[in-house]
Design a protein around this motif. Structure first.
Motif, PDB file in Angstrom:
ATOM      1  N   LYS A 156     -32.534  15.230 -28.815  1.00 52.15           N
ATOM      2  CA  LYS A 156     -31.135  14.612 -28.224  1.00 52.15           C
ATOM      3  C   LYS A 156     -30.642  13.636 -28.706  1.00 52.15           C
ATOM      4  CE  LYS A 156     -29.629  15.709 -23.955  1.00 52.15           C
ATOM      5  NZ  LYS A 156     -29.440  16.836 -24.039  1.00 52.15           N
ATOM      6  N   LEU A 212     -20.979  21.102 -35.039  1.00 54.40           N
ATOM      7  CA  LEU A 212     -20.399  20.819 -36.594  1.00 54.40           C
ATOM      8  C   LEU A 212     -19.259  20.724 -37.505  1.00 54.40           C
ATOM      9  CD1 LEU A 212     -24.550  21.965 -37.953  1.00 54.40           C
ATOM     10  CD2 LEU A 212     -23.391  19.099 -37.111  1.00 54.40           C
ATOM     11  N   LEU A 216     -17.032  18.482 -36.713  1.00 55.65           N
ATOM     12  CA  LEU A 216     -17.478  17.773 -36.900  1.00 55.65           C
ATOM     13  C   LEU A 216     -17.286  16.870 -38.783  1.00 55.65           C
ATOM     14  CD1 LEU A 216     -20.867  16.495 -35.557  1.00 55.65           C
ATOM     15  CD2 LEU A 216     -18.243  15.012 -35.380  1.00 55.65           C
ATOM     16  N   TRP A 226     -27.570  19.916 -41.411  1.00 56.28           N
ATOM     17  CA  TRP A 226     -26.121  19.933 -40.751  1.00 56.28           C
ATOM     18  C   TRP A 226     -25.823  18.157 -41.765  1.00 56.28           C
ATOM     19  CZ3 TRP A 226     -26.083  14.800 -39.598  1.00 56.28           C
ATOM     20  CH2 TRP A 226     -26.952  13.527 -39.279  1.00 56.28           C
ATOM     21  N   PRO A 246     -16.212  19.113 -27.173  1.00 54.87           N
ATOM     22  CA  PRO A 246     -16.111  18.393 -26.272  1.00 54.87           C
ATOM     23  C   PRO A 246     -15.032  16.739 -26.681  1.00 54.87           C
ATOM     24  CG  PRO A 246     -18.176  17.255 -27.030  1.00 54.87           C
ATOM     25  CD  PRO A 246     -17.728  18.719 -27.517  1.00 54.87           C
ATOM     26  N   THR A 247     -14.193  17.798 -28.224  1.00 59.45           N
ATOM     27  CA  THR A 247     -13.061  16.385 -28.323  1.00 59.45           C
ATOM     28  C   THR A 247     -11.915  16.578 -27.190  1.00 59.45           C
ATOM     29  OG1 THR A 247     -11.099  17.934 -29.265  1.00 59.45           O
ATOM     30  CG2 THR A 247     -12.392  17.202 -30.185  1.00 59.45           C
ATOM     31  N   PRO A 248     -10.952  15.211 -27.305  1.00 60.27           N
ATOM     32  CA  PRO A 248     -10.207  14.572 -26.092  1.00 60.27           C
ATOM     33  C   PRO A 248      -9.157  15.474 -26.528  1.00 60.27           C
ATOM     34  CG  PRO A 248     -11.571  12.999 -26.752  1.00 60.27           C
ATOM     35  CD  PRO A 248     -12.114  14.174 -27.644  1.00 60.27           C
ATOM     36  N   GLU A 296     -27.812  15.337 -30.635  1.00 60.86           N
ATOM     37  CA  GLU A 296     -27.104  15.566 -30.086  1.00 60.86           C
ATOM     38  C   GLU A 296     -25.893  14.484 -29.885  1.00 60.86           C
ATOM     39  OE1 GLU A 296     -28.286  18.007 -26.712  1.00 60.86           O
ATOM     40  OE2 GLU A 296     -26.094  17.740 -25.508  1.00 60.86           O
ATOM     41  N   TYR A 297     -26.825  13.657 -28.773  1.00 57.73           N
ATOM     42  CA  TYR A 297     -26.163  12.723 -28.522  1.00 57.73           C
ATOM     43  C   TYR A 297     -24.869  11.564 -29.653  1.00 57.73           C
ATOM     44  CZ  TYR A 297     -28.317  12.644 -23.814  1.00 57.73           C
ATOM     45  OH  TYR A 297     -28.725  12.572 -22.745  1.00 57.73           O
ATOM     46  N   PRO A 352     -22.011  14.232 -39.256  1.00 59.26           N
ATOM     47  CA  PRO A 352     -20.873  14.540 -40.264  1.00 59.26           C
ATOM     48  C   PRO A 352     -19.875  14.910 -40.792  1.00 59.26           C
ATOM     49  CG  PRO A 352     -21.735  16.988 -39.012  1.00 59.26           C
ATOM     50  CD  PRO A 352     -22.074  15.470 -38.414  1.00 59.26           C
ATOM     51  N   THR A 353     -19.458  13.825 -40.117  1.00 62.23           N
ATOM     52  CA  THR A 353     -17.607  14.006 -40.274  1.00 62.23           C
ATOM     53  C   THR A 353     -17.131  13.378 -41.660  1.00 62.23           C
ATOM     54  OG1 THR A 353     -17.642  11.020 -39.820  1.00 62.23           O
ATOM     55  CG2 THR A 353     -17.062  12.873 -38.460  1.00 62.23           C
ATOM     56  N   PHE A 413     -24.176  13.812 -32.323  1.00 61.64           N
ATOM     57  CA  PHE A 413     -22.336  14.333 -32.470  1.00 61.64           C
ATOM     58  C   PHE A 413     -21.862  14.048 -30.777  1.00 61.64           C
ATOM     59  CE2 PHE A 413     -25.841  17.452 -34.866  1.00 61.64           C
ATOM     60  CZ  PHE A 413     -25.620  16.769 -35.498  1.00 61.64           C
ATOM     61  N   LEU A 414     -22.309  13.882 -29.814  1.00 66.93           N
ATOM     62  CA  LEU A 414     -21.192  14.406 -29.327  1.00 66.93           C
ATOM     63  C   LEU A 414     -19.756  12.817 -28.938  1.00 66.93           C
ATOM     64  CD1 LEU A 414     -23.586  15.806 -26.203  1.00 66.93           C
ATOM     65  CD2 LEU A 414     -21.495  16.721 -27.028  1.00 66.93           C
ATOM     66  N   ARG A 415     -21.209  11.793 -28.922  1.00 68.42           N
ATOM     67  CA  ARG A 415     -20.228  10.500 -28.924  1.00 68.42           C
ATOM     68  C   ARG A 415     -18.977  10.292 -30.009  1.00 68.42           C
ATOM     69  NH1 ARG A 415     -21.531   6.656 -25.499  1.00 68.42           N
ATOM     70  NH2 ARG A 415     -23.285   6.562 -24.171  1.00 68.42           N
ATOM     71  N   GLN A 416     -19.151  10.887 -31.177  1.00 66.60           N
ATOM     72  CA  GLN A 416     -18.479  11.269 -32.027  1.00 66.60           C
ATOM     73  C   GLN A 416     -17.209  11.873 -31.735  1.00 66.60           C
ATOM     74  OE1 GLN A 416     -18.457   9.471 -35.118  1.00 66.60           O
ATOM     75  NE2 GLN A 416     -15.917  10.735 -35.098  1.00 66.60           N
ATOM     76  N   LEU A 417     -17.372  13.209 -30.857  1.00 70.61           N
ATOM     77  CA  LEU A 417     -16.371  14.583 -30.610  1.00 70.61           C
ATOM     78  C   LEU A 417     -15.727  13.782 -29.704  1.00 70.61           C
ATOM     79  CD1 LEU A 417     -19.295  17.578 -30.680  1.00 70.61           C
ATOM     80  CD2 LEU A 417     -16.855  17.479 -32.692  1.00 70.61           C
ATOM     81  N   ASN A 418     -16.725  12.827 -28.753  1.00 69.31           N
ATOM     82  CA  ASN A 418     -15.853  12.748 -27.445  1.00 69.31           C
ATOM     83  C   ASN A 418     -14.760  10.537 -27.961  1.00 69.31           C
ATOM     84  OD1 ASN A 418     -18.289  10.495 -27.058  1.00 69.31           O
ATOM     85  ND2 ASN A 418     -18.773  11.941 -25.022  1.00 69.31           N
ATOM     86  N   GLY A 419     -15.243  10.997 -28.874  1.00 70.30           N
ATOM     87  CA  GLY A 419     -14.460   8.988 -28.984  1.00 70.30           C
ATOM     88  C   GLY A 419     -15.771   8.443 -28.884  1.00 70.30           C
ATOM     89  N   GLN A 420     -16.885   7.959 -27.922  1.00 66.37           N
ATOM     90  CA  GLN A 420     -17.315   7.129 -27.539  1.00 66.37           C
ATOM     91  C   GLN A 420     -18.452   6.277 -27.820  1.00 66.37           C
ATOM     92  OE1 GLN A 420     -16.870   6.114 -23.946  1.00 66.37           O
ATOM     93  NE2 GLN A 420     -15.740   7.773 -22.916  1.00 66.37           N
TER      94      GLN A 420
END
Lengths: 221, 221
Positions: A44, B51, B54, A178, B151-153, A47-48, A151-152, A50-57
């Motif tokens: 988790k 991934l 990202l 990853w 989940p990107t904006p 996952e979190y 991994p950005t 990754f998700l926070r990077q993806l959704n910008g939070q």
């Protein structure tokens, strides 16, 4: 090995330090659930991030780690107390490092050596300090400086800028598939420390070298 | 319920269709491993979509799904053949939809109804066509049009642009916690279809509604 490398850059969690050393305390607090807590927490946590990077939070990894722990305990239907969370978070500052780390770092001493982690300094610095390894590292680089998780590409660029080198001068080590594919995609040379005997990720970004543990790095001396 | 909604937008995999209906074929090809294949395949499919977003190495979800299947079989130390991969990928075009879907869509018929998926059209269109549900949907929206995974904006913005509405006009449904938090972060109203009885994600992005299955949506009629 073509061009010699100028810097060795290590991922931290899973690579130098065993994240599953939380099992002992988890088992003490929640008998018979230590292993499951450790696995669910780590999964988790990743996952979190990754998700926070993806959704910008973006929030720092210490917060991600705490949130992931709470979720893991709830998912396993265990009783969540603030005291237990504090106790387990405390263990994250005292993870065991893998047994070969001291010896390998000692033999690599003439190259630039750094760590580069998703961990924020509030968790990374105390961990490395208590381990006795701090003296080996020229830099402790955290993505928290730029708030872009691995991994950005931006995250690896931050490491590169801090080192002041070219991409091909850097050998990056991680036990996380990853992370290795991200670093390879960015242009680092990569050594995957495949501690769990997993298949190579199916991402067309194969590592330059694969070792069972860090002792394989001695061929890059 | 404050403002009435103008559109219902459904995620596809896990929400309308059961991704674990691959278990039957997986069990036939690899006896006693059907469940493990299904779980590992889905987990890796999600990880690879995250991934690739990202690290900036987008490929369509059909490729991600195929790569994830290969990895899952290798991870489970099963014998990988191109024929077995083709057979399992074929099942992904014929997943079962959940039993309540027809009835719920029928009762929602006067609102704009769309699906919005990480799936590329090469897998999404045949799936929906064979299900007999196609007639209910005003739009089949794929992130592949803009090559930005949920989940990107940017992905949710693409759905919104296609619908031609305002964010608050849209009720978005998904059984995937990461998808609900992404949609909520973007500004959609959200209903989490919590089919597995999981805890709410610890991301400070709680869904507006939580239902065990899609029948809960009838209160939005």
């Amino acid at each position: 090995m073509t061009q010699p490398i100028k810097a060795l850059v290590f991922d931290v969690y899973g690579t130098l330090f065993d994240v599953h050393s939380v099992k002992v305390k988890a088992e003490e607090l929640y008998p018979e659930h230590g292993e499951a807590i450790s696995q669910a927490w780590r999964q988790k946590q990743l996952e979190y991030s990754f998700l926070r990077q993806l959704n910008g939070q973006y929030v720092p990894f210490s917060q991600v780690t705490r949130d992931a722990l709470r979720y893991a305990l709830l998912q396993l239907k265990l009783h969540v107390t603030e005291e237990n969370i504090a106790d387990l978070m405390e263990v994250y500052l005292k993870l065991d490092h893998y047994p070969e780390v001291d010896d390998v770092l000692q033999q690599m001493g003439d190259k630039q050596i750094a760590v580069f982690s998703n961990g924020s300094h509030d968790m990374l610095d105390p961990l490395i300090e208590q381990s006795g390894l701090a003296g080996w590292f020229d830099q402790i680089i955290s993505v928290d400086d730029i708030k872009q998780y691995k991994p950005t590409p931006a995250s690896y660029m931050h490491a590169l800028n801090t080192l002041g080198l070219k991409r091909e001068d850097v050998l990056f080590m991680s036990s996380n598939g990853w992370d290795i594919t991200g670093a390879k995609s960015f242009g680092f040379r990569t050594a995957w420390i495949n501690r769990s005997g997993l298949p190579v990720e199916e991402l067309n970004l194969d590592p330059d070298s694969i070792y069972d543990d860090l002792t394989g790095l001695l061929e890059w001396k």
